[in-house]
Design a protein around this motif. Structure first.
Motif, PDB file in Angstrom:
ATOM      1  N   ASP A 240       0.896  43.755  29.276  1.00 35.84           N
ATOM      2  CA  ASP A 240      -0.038  42.680  29.650  1.00 35.84           C
ATOM      3  C   ASP A 240       0.699  41.637  30.478  1.00 35.84           C
ATOM      4  O   ASP A 240       1.910  41.507  30.400  1.00 35.84           O
ATOM      5  CB  ASP A 240      -0.596  42.016  28.383  1.00 35.84           C
ATOM      6  CG  ASP A 240      -1.388  43.045  27.581  1.00 35.84           C
ATOM      7  OD1 ASP A 240      -1.977  43.951  28.195  1.00 35.84           O
ATOM      8  OD2 ASP A 240      -1.381  42.957  26.334  1.00 35.84           O
ATOM      9  N   ARG A 241      -0.095  40.884  31.204  1.00 33.83           N
ATOM     10  CA  ARG A 241       0.417  39.785  32.037  1.00 33.83           C
ATOM     11  C   ARG A 241       1.505  40.229  33.023  1.00 33.83           C
ATOM     12  O   ARG A 241       2.464  39.518  33.287  1.00 33.83           O
ATOM     13  CB  ARG A 241       0.945  38.645  31.173  1.00 33.83           C
ATOM     14  CG  ARG A 241      -0.196  37.824  30.548  1.00 33.83           C
ATOM     15  CD  ARG A 241       0.308  36.563  29.897  1.00 33.83           C
ATOM     16  NE  ARG A 241       1.036  36.829  28.671  1.00 33.83           N
ATOM     17  CZ  ARG A 241       0.460  37.143  27.514  1.00 33.83           C
ATOM     18  NH1 ARG A 241      -0.847  37.219  27.428  1.00 33.83           N
ATOM     19  NH2 ARG A 241       1.169  37.385  26.437  1.00 33.83           N
ATOM     20  N   THR A 242       1.348  41.441  33.535  1.00 35.85           N
ATOM     21  CA  THR A 242       2.242  41.860  34.623  1.00 35.85           C
ATOM     22  C   THR A 242       1.472  41.697  35.908  1.00 35.85           C
ATOM     23  O   THR A 242       0.320  42.135  35.998  1.00 35.85           O
ATOM     24  CB  THR A 242       2.584  43.360  34.490  1.00 35.85           C
ATOM     25  OG1 THR A 242       3.143  43.576  33.213  1.00 35.85           O
ATOM     26  CG2 THR A 242       3.561  43.801  35.563  1.00 35.85           C
ATOM     27  N   ASN A 243       2.084  41.069  36.892  1.00 39.45           N
ATOM     28  CA  ASN A 243       1.398  40.939  38.177  1.00 39.45           C
ATOM     29  C   ASN A 243       1.434  42.296  38.883  1.00 39.45           C
ATOM     30  O   ASN A 243       2.348  42.620  39.627  1.00 39.45           O
ATOM     31  CB  ASN A 243       2.070  39.861  39.024  1.00 39.45           C
ATOM     32  CG  ASN A 243       1.275  39.608  40.296  1.00 39.45           C
ATOM     33  OD1 ASN A 243       0.485  40.471  40.726  1.00 39.45           O
ATOM     34  ND2 ASN A 243       1.449  38.444  40.878  1.00 39.45           N
ATOM     35  N   PHE A 244       0.409  43.087  38.605  1.00 44.34           N
ATOM     36  CA  PHE A 244       0.461  44.464  39.109  1.00 44.34           C
ATOM     37  C   PHE A 244       0.172  44.556  40.614  1.00 44.34           C
ATOM     38  O   PHE A 244       0.451  45.576  41.223  1.00 44.34           O
ATOM     39  CB  PHE A 244      -0.463  45.386  38.291  1.00 44.34           C
ATOM     40  CG  PHE A 244      -1.905  44.969  38.260  1.00 44.34           C
ATOM     41  CD1 PHE A 244      -2.752  45.275  39.296  1.00 44.34           C
ATOM     42  CD2 PHE A 244      -2.398  44.266  37.167  1.00 44.34           C
ATOM     43  CE1 PHE A 244      -4.083  44.891  39.257  1.00 44.34           C
ATOM     44  CE2 PHE A 244      -3.731  43.882  37.124  1.00 44.34           C
ATOM     45  CZ  PHE A 244      -4.573  44.191  38.174  1.00 44.34           C
TER      46      PHE A 244
END
Ligand code: PFF
Length: 446
Positions: A240-244
């Motif tokens: 979660d909260r990864t700038n994909f």
């Protein structure tokens, strides 16, 4: 794949899947055969206009469902769950790919060995002869190298992809990159470099035709590992909260860069040694670089060995990613142990791989539709299964998953007009572009 990757682990694993022999072996081969700069231009346009868009679509399916490809479609489809879950079986494409891909890594192992013992060929002509001998006569070497790589790959997947792969990637990706930069600097001092630059970058528009376009499309899918469930599977463990969005852009950039650097180096020496780039077959990279390393004396030994070894690892991180979707599916659906799932997949891959070796040998050669079994697996997966898988991914994300759900997923990293543009591409522009290429090629066949 139940637990999540670490943030950097995800990027490295996906970059590890993308960067591999597609960049080092397929890219130079296709560039040579399909008209240099025209092909590169098509490849870049299709990577950005189709590859990037579908990459984000696959990532959305994986992240929202947190499942393997078959169960992801089943979970997310609102109607016709069964029909959609069949789309997940495009992951069989990655099993077909890994069968010949493991063999190509095996060739690199053979070259790493030749480099260590100082037996690489010293001129381009004998280099080409040696390579042709390897694939058309030398069953034993190919069988040994293929089997070795096969066991390393399956052993790594059996350890669980995160433990097996994260550590490997941290070292291997940067070292391959540094070696390539050093080789580029050396290439720049050669006369062949300017010719390579011209061949790769001065556009020659009359070489653009439908066959080259389909090749470039196939390569864009192949080199980003799209359309066969790999990105869906890896994204199921996206933290979660990864700038994909930034991650995807980085991965696409690295992937393009490695291919272009590789092309520049390989073609510099193809021209430098006075060879015709349109003539060589699948062995471009081996023929050109083996000769280069042998001519550099001790430096060449060290460099050649380091280079081929890092290429082997780049290949292994890609091969591993091809097996994981099917393994994840078997484990989820039939509650199999990882070992048992890998046993089934491994048996299939081993048989197909050995058939690939036999199909190119002069003594046992067999052709289907005018192609060796190896070429058939390669063409069928990158020119049919991957584009088809890509179209279905786009339709699923564009028309089945609710726009609101996607908006929530994308909101922290891409919103407003950028999201709307991507959404327009994923619904219409990218799938229609792929359909147009496939149909035009098909009509051309008749
Ligand atoms: N992208 C890899 C390469 O360029 O070598 C090949 C690949 C990996 C294809 C994973 C398909 C796949 F599922």
């Amino acid at each position: 794949m139940s637990s999540k990757f670490s943030k950097i682990g995800f990027i490295l694993a996906v970059a590890g899947s993308a960067v591999g022999l597609g960049n080092a072996w397929k890219f130079p081969t296709l560039v040579g055969q399909s008209g240099g700069s025209a092909f590169i231009l098509l490849y870049i346009i299709l990577t950005l206009g189709v590859g990037f868009v579908i990459f984000l679509a696959e990532l959305s399916i994986g992240k929202i469902s947190e499942k393997d490809p078959v169960n992801a479609y089943k979970k997310l489809a609102l109607k016709h769950k069964k029909a959609w879950s069949f789309v997940g079986f495009t992951m069989i494409g990655s099993i077909l790919i890994v069968s010949f891909y493991t063999l190509v890594i095996g060739w690199v192992v053979k070259y790493a060995y030749l480099s260590i013992i100082g037996q690489l060929p010293s001129d381009l002509k004998s280099s080409a002869l040696d390579f042709n001998f390897l694939i058309s006569h030398d069953f034993l070497s190919q069988f040994i190298c293929f089997s070795l790589v096969f066991f390393i790959v399956f052993y790594t997947v059996s350890k669980g992809i995160k433990n097996g792969i994260e550590r490997l990637n941290v070292w291997m990706m940067p070292s391959l990159f540094i070696l390539l930069i050093l080789m580029l600097i050396y290439a720049m001092t050669k006369d062949g470099f300017v010719m390579a630059l011209k061949f790769l970058f001065v556009p020659d528009f009359h070489k653009i035709n439908i066959s080259n376009t389909l090749e470039a499309l196939g390569l864009a899918f192949f080199s980003l590992s799209l359309g066969v469930g790999t990105i869906i599977t890896y994204s199921a463990s996206l933290p979660d909260r990864t700038n994909f969005i930034t991650s995807t852009l980085n991965i696409i950039f690295i992937n393009l860069l490695v291919g272009l650097l590789m092309g520049l180096v390989v073609f510099t020496f193809i021209f430098e040694f006075g060879y015709d780039p349109n003539q060589e077959g699948p062995g471009f990279v081996f023929v050109s670089l083996a000769t280069l390393f042998q001519n550099l004396g001790l430096t060449g030994h060290i460099f050649g060995t380091a280079f081929f070894v890092s290429l082997v690892f780049a290949g292994i991180t890609s091969a591993v990613s091809m097996i994981e979707p099917s393994a994840f599916y078997l484990i989820n659906t039939f509650k199999m142990s990882r070992k048992k799932a890998l046993f089934f997949i491994g048996t299939l891959v081993y048989i197909l791989g050995v058939l690939c070796i036999l199909s190119s040998l002069d003594s046992t050669q067999f052709k289907i539709l005018g192609m060796s079994f190896f070429e058939l697996l390669d063409s069928f997966s990158s020119k049919i299964i991957m584009p088809l898988g890509g179209i279905l991914v786009a339709i699923f994300v564009g028309f089945v998953i609710k726009k609101e759900t996607l908006k929530i997923l994308f909101k922290p990293y891409m919103k407003g007009i950028f999201f709307e543009i991507w959404y327009l591409f994923v619904r219409f522009i990218s799938p229609l572009a792929v359909v147009a290429v496939l149909i035009t090629k098909l009509v051309g066949f008749v």
